[in-house]
Enzyme design. Structure first.
Site, PDB file in Angstrom:
ATOM      1  N   ALA A 191      -5.478  -8.316   3.513  1.00  0.00           N
ATOM      2  CA  ALA A 191      -6.070  -8.883   4.086  1.00  0.00           C
ATOM      3  C   ALA A 191      -7.020  -8.219   5.396  1.00  0.00           C
ATOM      4  O   ALA A 191      -7.835  -8.312   6.235  1.00  0.00           O
ATOM      5  CB  ALA A 191      -5.674 -10.076   4.761  1.00  0.00           C
ATOM      6  N   GLY A 192      -6.908  -6.880   6.064  1.00  0.00           N
ATOM      7  CA  GLY A 192      -7.017  -6.502   7.119  1.00  0.00           C
ATOM      8  C   GLY A 192      -5.917  -6.349   7.828  1.00  0.00           C
ATOM      9  O   GLY A 192      -6.856  -6.192   9.049  1.00  0.00           O
ATOM     10  N   LEU A 193      -4.931  -7.227   7.791  1.00  0.00           N
ATOM     11  CA  LEU A 193      -3.891  -7.600   9.556  1.00  0.00           C
ATOM     12  C   LEU A 193      -3.191  -6.820   9.516  1.00  0.00           C
ATOM     13  O   LEU A 193      -2.204  -6.687  10.044  1.00  0.00           O
ATOM     14  CB  LEU A 193      -3.750  -8.874   9.006  1.00  0.00           C
ATOM     15  CG  LEU A 193      -4.701 -10.269   8.873  1.00  0.00           C
ATOM     16  CD1 LEU A 193      -4.033 -11.518   8.111  1.00  0.00           C
ATOM     17  CD2 LEU A 193      -5.167 -10.644  10.511  1.00  0.00           C
TER      18      LEU A 193
ATOM     19  N   PRO B 225      -1.214 -12.433   4.543  1.00  0.00           N
ATOM     20  CA  PRO B 225      -1.489 -11.789   2.973  1.00  0.00           C
ATOM     21  C   PRO B 225      -1.372 -10.871   3.318  1.00  0.00           C
ATOM     22  O   PRO B 225      -1.826  -9.533   4.093  1.00  0.00           O
ATOM     23  CB  PRO B 225      -2.917 -12.636   3.112  1.00  0.00           C
ATOM     24  CG  PRO B 225      -3.153 -13.087   4.476  1.00  0.00           C
ATOM     25  CD  PRO B 225      -1.942 -13.379   5.734  1.00  0.00           C
TER      26      PRO B 225
ATOM     27  N   ASP C 207      -2.440   3.465  10.113  1.00  0.00           N
ATOM     28  CA  ASP C 207      -2.068   1.719  11.397  1.00  0.00           C
ATOM     29  C   ASP C 207      -0.737   2.008  11.290  1.00  0.00           C
ATOM     30  O   ASP C 207      -0.190   1.063  12.335  1.00  0.00           O
ATOM     31  CB  ASP C 207      -1.668   0.890  10.494  1.00  0.00           C
ATOM     32  CG  ASP C 207      -3.866   0.523  10.429  1.00  0.00           C
ATOM     33  OD1 ASP C 207      -4.686   1.427  11.691  1.00  0.00           O
ATOM     34  OD2 ASP C 207      -4.334  -0.664  10.367  1.00  0.00           O
TER      35      ASP C 207
ATOM     36  N   LYS D 275      -1.801  -7.998  13.407  1.00  0.00           N
ATOM     37  CA  LYS D 275      -2.914  -7.521  14.153  1.00  0.00           C
ATOM     38  C   LYS D 275      -4.452  -7.508  13.906  1.00  0.00           C
ATOM     39  O   LYS D 275      -4.853  -8.068  13.325  1.00  0.00           O
ATOM     40  CB  LYS D 275      -2.877  -5.927  14.290  1.00  0.00           C
ATOM     41  CG  LYS D 275      -2.771  -5.324  13.440  1.00  0.00           C
ATOM     42  CD  LYS D 275      -4.281  -5.019  13.042  1.00  0.00           C
ATOM     43  CE  LYS D 275      -5.080  -3.570  11.973  1.00  0.00           C
ATOM     44  NZ  LYS D 275      -6.055  -4.115  11.100  1.00  0.00           N
TER      45      LYS D 275
HETATM   46  O1  C5P Z   1      -3.760   5.897   6.143  1.00  0.00           O
HETATM   47  P1  C5P Z   1      -3.395   5.028   6.157  1.00  0.00           P
HETATM   48  O2  C5P Z   1      -3.293   4.728   3.597  1.00  0.00           O
HETATM   49  O3  C5P Z   1      -3.629   2.980   5.788  1.00  0.00           O
HETATM   50  O4  C5P Z   1      -5.344   4.937   4.699  1.00  0.00           O
HETATM   51  C1  C5P Z   1      -6.271   4.342   3.745  1.00  0.00           C
HETATM   52  C2  C5P Z   1      -7.116   4.477   3.292  1.00  0.00           C
HETATM   53  O5  C5P Z   1      -8.702   4.359   4.148  1.00  0.00           O
HETATM   54  C3  C5P Z   1      -7.156   6.040   3.254  1.00  0.00           C
HETATM   55  O6  C5P Z   1      -6.979   7.060   1.641  1.00  0.00           O
HETATM   56  C4  C5P Z   1      -8.391   6.865   3.778  1.00  0.00           C
HETATM   57  O7  C5P Z   1     -10.232   5.998   2.786  1.00  0.00           O
HETATM   58  C5  C5P Z   1      -9.512   4.857   4.534  1.00  0.00           C
HETATM   59  N1  C5P Z   1      -8.877   5.823   6.131  1.00  0.00           N
HETATM   60  C6  C5P Z   1     -10.222   6.362   6.202  1.00  0.00           C
HETATM   61  N2  C5P Z   1      -9.634   6.827   7.752  1.00  0.00           N
HETATM   62  C7  C5P Z   1      -9.229   5.965   8.541  1.00  0.00           C
HETATM   63  C8  C5P Z   1      -8.151   5.371   8.627  1.00  0.00           C
HETATM   64  C9  C5P Z   1      -7.984   5.018   6.645  1.00  0.00           C
HETATM   65  O8  C5P Z   1     -10.880   6.567   6.130  1.00  0.00           O
HETATM   66  N3  C5P Z   1      -8.813   6.594  10.122  1.00  0.00           N
END
Ligand code: C5P
Length: 286
Positions: free
Chosen positions: A100-102, A97, A139, A12
């Protein structure tokens, strides 16, 4: 059902990502737009007499079969709910990757839930899988349906939106990855109040691609630039090469550029290829 079952897990981009505030649970409150693109991992599901097996040929770092990856976590959560449904080999072929933010790991997790639901004929569908998806990551719920959607809360509350017009893209991923928590925790995110999301949605209804490209916004971008200054250069180069707009994907470090056509995307990509860097020519998908 023909077996083994195969599913694509698409990546995405986020044309808009607004950080609204910090929450007491440590997450950040977001308003963001998700859009799936035509770059995907592949998952296959094969029945076994018993047990759960996971294989990822040529696994990049961070994907080992050690219980830390999201495919195994998703399968364990699903099979924990249906302990009588046993016996599956899941094979993951990685193209997206890592770090990668994807959204690659999140998409793999959602595809795992959808694949197991289909294979074991549990009939849950995206709505019935939502709670498991939320436990796996912010996500993951988006990837149960994909397409174009608005995310709120920590990103897990999804409202489907009408498809955007097809957009040609160049993605540039620097050699180094960035862990999402480091980007959120850097103290460099820019906070906004939801106006960028509203403006983008208005323009997407009424105006063309160049207006959309001008309304891209990512509140995490200053944090990504600070942690990995190469991303700032990549964005600048994409714009200098005629990209209509360019933005860091999610928490980065991949940067996407909007091209005028597939040929334009290919010509930009050729100029940005360097050893260590990964460059993709792709498109948004409905
Ligand atoms: O939800 P997820 O496990 O993908 O999030 C990974 C990390 O990204 C979280 O532990 C947090 O540090 C950060 N995060 C956040 N706010 C969000 C989504 C992610 O601070 N809305």
């Amino acid at each position: 059902m023909p077996l083994p079952l195969t599913r694509k897990a698409p990546a995405k981009i986020n044309p808009v990502l607004e950080v609204l505030g910090k929450r007491p649970d440590g997450y950040h409150e977001l308003s963001l737009l998700f859009q799936t693109i035509d770059l995907h991992d592949l998952l296959t599901f094969e029945p076994l007499a018993e047990g759960l097996r996971f294989e990822c040929p040529g696994a990049p770092e961070g994907i080992g079969p050690d219980g830390s990856n999201l495919v195994l976590k998703a399968a364990e959560i699903f099979l924990g709910k249906y302990p009588q449904k046993k016996g599956v080999l899941i094979r993951l072929t990685k193209n997206i990757p890592v770090a990668a933010g994807l959204g690659g790991g999140s998409s793999d997790a959602a595809s795992t839930l959808l694949g197991l639901d289909q294979m074991f004929e549990t009939g849950l569908g995206p709505e019935g899988l939502r709670e498991m998806a939320e436990r796996l990551g912010s996500d993951v719920p988006f990837f149960l349906r994909g397409g174009t959607a608005l995310g709120t809360g920590r990103g897990e509350k999804i409202t489907p939106l009408p498809s955007m017009p097809g957009i040609d893209l160049v993605l540039v991923k620097p050699e180094q990855g960035l862990p999402t928590p480091a980007v959120y925790g850097s103290g460099k995110a820019r906070f906004t109040g939801g106006e960028c999301t509203r403006q983008f949605l208005e323009l997407s209804r009424e105006k063309g691609l160049s207006y959309l490209a001008g309304s891209l916004f990512n509140g995490l971008e200053p944090a990504t630039f600070a942690l990995l200054p190469e991303t700032w250069n990549i964005k600048r180069w994409l714009l200098e090469m005629g990209a209509l707009g360019a933005l860091v994907c999610g928490s980065g470090p991949t940067v996407f550029g909007i091209a005028r056509s597939p040929d334009h995307a290919r010509s930009i990509a050729e100029k940005l290829r360097l050893p260590g860097r990964r460059v993709f020519v792709t498109r948004t998908i409905a």
